[in-house]
Design an enzyme around this catalytic site. Sequence first.
Site, PDB file in Angstrom:
ATOM      1  N   ASP A  74      -2.383   3.934 -13.663  1.00 30.53           N
ATOM      2  CA  ASP A  74      -1.236   3.264 -14.274  1.00 30.53           C
ATOM      3  C   ASP A  74      -1.316   3.124 -15.797  1.00 30.53           C
ATOM      4  O   ASP A  74      -0.587   2.324 -16.376  1.00 30.53           O
ATOM      5  CB  ASP A  74      -1.074   1.866 -13.644  1.00 30.53           C
ATOM      6  CG  ASP A  74       0.309   1.288 -13.877  1.00 30.53           C
ATOM      7  OD1 ASP A  74       1.256   2.068 -14.038  1.00 30.53           O
ATOM      8  OD2 ASP A  74       0.437   0.051 -13.913  1.00 30.53           O
TER       9      ASP A  74
ATOM     10  N   CYS B 297      16.117  -3.609   0.994  1.00 30.45           N
ATOM     11  CA  CYS B 297      15.576  -3.763  -0.361  1.00 30.45           C
ATOM     12  C   CYS B 297      16.692  -3.813  -1.398  1.00 30.45           C
ATOM     13  O   CYS B 297      16.635  -4.594  -2.359  1.00 30.45           O
ATOM     14  CB  CYS B 297      14.589  -2.648  -0.677  1.00 30.45           C
ATOM     15  SG  CYS B 297      15.270  -0.972  -0.578  1.00 30.45           S
TER      16      CYS B 297
ATOM     17  N   CYS C 167       8.361  -9.509  -9.557  1.00 28.70           N
ATOM     18  CA  CYS C 167       9.256  -9.857  -8.461  1.00 28.70           C
ATOM     19  C   CYS C 167       8.848  -9.047  -7.235  1.00 28.70           C
ATOM     20  O   CYS C 167       8.613  -7.844  -7.338  1.00 28.70           O
ATOM     21  CB  CYS C 167      10.702  -9.545  -8.850  1.00 28.70           C
ATOM     22  SG  CYS C 167      11.921  -9.886  -7.556  1.00 28.70           S
TER      23      CYS C 167
ATOM     24  N   CYS D 228      12.198  -6.955  -3.259  1.00 34.87           N
ATOM     25  CA  CYS D 228      12.542  -5.699  -2.595  1.00 34.87           C
ATOM     26  C   CYS D 228      11.404  -5.189  -1.719  1.00 34.87           C
ATOM     27  O   CYS D 228      11.633  -4.491  -0.725  1.00 34.87           O
ATOM     28  CB  CYS D 228      12.971  -4.636  -3.610  1.00 34.87           C
ATOM     29  SG  CYS D 228      11.676  -4.055  -4.721  1.00 34.87           S
TER      30      CYS D 228
END
Length: 350
Positions: A138, A198, A245, A248
């Site tokens: 990442d 989602c 968050c 989803c």
Amino acid sequence: MVNAPLTDWVSRIEERALAFGFAACGIAPAGEDPLRSARLEQWLGEGHHGTMEWMEARAPERRAPQGLWPEARSVIALGMSYAPAHDPLALERSPEHARISVYAQGKDYHDVVKKRLKALARWLVAEVPGTEVKVFVDTAPVMEKPLGEAAGIGWQGKHTNLVSPAHGSWLFLGAIYTTLDLAAAEPHRDQCGSCRACLDACPTNAFPAPYRLDARRCISYLTIEHKGPVDESLRPLLGNRIYGCDDCLAVCPWNKFASAAQAIAEFLPRAELVAPRLGELLALDDAGFRALFSGSPIKRIGRDRFIRNCLYAAGNSGNRGLIPQVEALSADPDPVVAEAAQWALGRLCA
């Protein structure tokens, strides 16, 4: 070195990956995929990356592993489970508490995953002398999710995250690029079907269409990557989410197959980050912020952006008991923090 045909190495790598704590492993080719490149260009062209300029600046390297490292022949795509034992949506109706994304409640995944990727890469180099490798978690122009799909460990769901039939959506992804020419897996078949849980769960309508994400409306982007003030029309929709968050991901039906027992110990949530009280977070100065989030991915956004997020949550809380703390922050040296405090005061005093 174990003398074995190169075709046998895929199963050996998968076996060793599991031993190092990875839950999923697959092989993808290192060449460019025209469809993957086209989707990246469309996403960037529509400006859906927001202020993440590095996505556009390094797009040529992101299109294919060989764009970043021409000598690469194969990609070992890996997933490490961080499946939570608790309900990620449990604090939805507890405005006095702040919501922190599941992935950020334990140790920084960059450090944990990279350490194990390096261990796997060292093993491979020792077993096959002359092999070259590069590891990524990442922090480089690597499209981990499409590569995970190409490697057969899951598919990119309608929320654009990777979904594994065995591990759900709770996977940290990493990749090892190698000069070994390994047998690639078949890309995973999309199994979302007609489900749109989602998409419907997103508080900010960040999905203009299935399989497309507008980061400019995504709460994870707004609370983590976005540096300035958040658009006032979006602030009420943040609720009490102060870092990331999970909505989803949490509603995805495939997560019923994910087991918290598979998660790595380092990813277990720290007690103080599961349901922190907004009042305590608003009191953090820079030293207190750094101490609380030492070893956490949250530390990288800095105290000012973090307090900005907490002030939006305070404004959404309806808790007038927070007014003195919010009022004090309206004179904060950081103009974004001060403006967020003034907005929160307007909400709390209305």
